[in-house]
Design a protein around this motif. Structure first.
Motif, PDB file in Angstrom:
ATOM      1  N   SER A  98       0.857  -1.185   0.000  1.00 46.86           N
ATOM      2  CA  SER A  98       0.000   0.000   0.000  1.00 46.86           C
ATOM      3  C   SER A  98       0.892   1.233   0.000  1.00 46.86           C
ATOM      4  N   GLU A  99       0.302   2.372  -0.291  1.00 46.06           N
ATOM      5  CA  GLU A  99       1.098   3.605  -0.357  1.00 46.06           C
ATOM      6  C   GLU A  99       1.665   3.973   1.012  1.00 46.06           C
ATOM      7  N   ASP A 100       1.001   3.600   2.083  1.00 53.25           N
ATOM      8  CA  ASP A 100       1.497   3.885   3.424  1.00 53.25           C
ATOM      9  C   ASP A 100       2.778   3.122   3.743  1.00 53.25           C
ATOM     10  N   GLN A 101       3.014   2.039   3.064  1.00 51.31           N
ATOM     11  CA  GLN A 101       4.201   1.237   3.330  1.00 51.31           C
ATOM     12  C   GLN A 101       5.442   1.773   2.609  1.00 51.31           C
TER      13      GLN A 101
ATOM     14  N   THR B 163       5.762   5.338   1.654  1.00 48.37           N
ATOM     15  CA  THR B 163       5.936   6.776   1.848  1.00 48.37           C
ATOM     16  C   THR B 163       5.906   7.091   3.337  1.00 48.37           C
ATOM     17  N   PRO B 164       6.537   8.174   3.744  1.00 52.20           N
ATOM     18  CA  PRO B 164       6.543   8.510   5.163  1.00 52.20           C
ATOM     19  C   PRO B 164       5.177   8.948   5.680  1.00 52.20           C
ATOM     20  N   GLY B 165       4.338   9.463   4.831  1.00 53.16           N
ATOM     21  CA  GLY B 165       3.002   9.843   5.252  1.00 53.16           C
ATOM     22  C   GLY B 165       2.971  11.164   6.003  1.00 53.16           C
ATOM     23  N   THR B 166       1.833  11.442   6.594  1.00 50.90           N
ATOM     24  CA  THR B 166       1.620  12.713   7.286  1.00 50.90           C
ATOM     25  C   THR B 166       2.468  12.811   8.542  1.00 50.90           C
ATOM     26  N   TRP B 167       2.530  11.743   9.317  1.00 49.66           N
ATOM     27  CA  TRP B 167       3.325  11.786  10.550  1.00 49.66           C
ATOM     28  C   TRP B 167       4.809  11.954  10.258  1.00 49.66           C
ATOM     29  N   GLY B 168       5.282  11.366   9.184  1.00 52.23           N
ATOM     30  CA  GLY B 168       6.686  11.551   8.798  1.00 52.23           C
ATOM     31  C   GLY B 168       6.985  12.991   8.440  1.00 52.23           C
TER      32      GLY B 168
END
Length: 90
Positions: free
Chosen positions: A25-28, A30-35
């Motif tokens: 999934s994209e969360d795996q 990319t660092p995402g919002t918390w990153g």
């Protein structure tokens, strides 16, 4: 040798669709919002620390200059009181 050159010149083209491999999934990937939030916090904190460090170094430098000027003025006054004139003169 010919096979090595052929293998180096032929490279697979990247996947033009830009899809992820199955099971990811994209969360795996990319660092995402918390990153982003954590990285921004570290950058802001580092900026404040650098500004504070520069301010403290400048304050210490100014205090040293004032102390040096005070000692030079005291040395000049004490030599004038003794009648010797400027330091190092006879």
């Amino acid at each position: 040798m010919h096979h090595l050159l052929l293998a180096l010149t032929v490279s697979p083209s990247p996947d033009p669709t830009g899809t992820l491999r199955p099971g990811l999934s994209e969360d795996q990937v990319t660092p995402g919002t918390w990153g982003f939030v954590l990285t921004a916090f570290i950058v802001i904190l580092t900026t404040f620390l650098i500004v504070d460090m520069v301010r403290r170094i400048r304050r210490v430098r100014y205090r040293a200059q004032v102390e040096e000027a005070r000692l030079a003025a005291e040395a000049g006054l004490s030599s004038d009181e003794n009648g010797n004139g400027a330091p190092g003169s006879r």
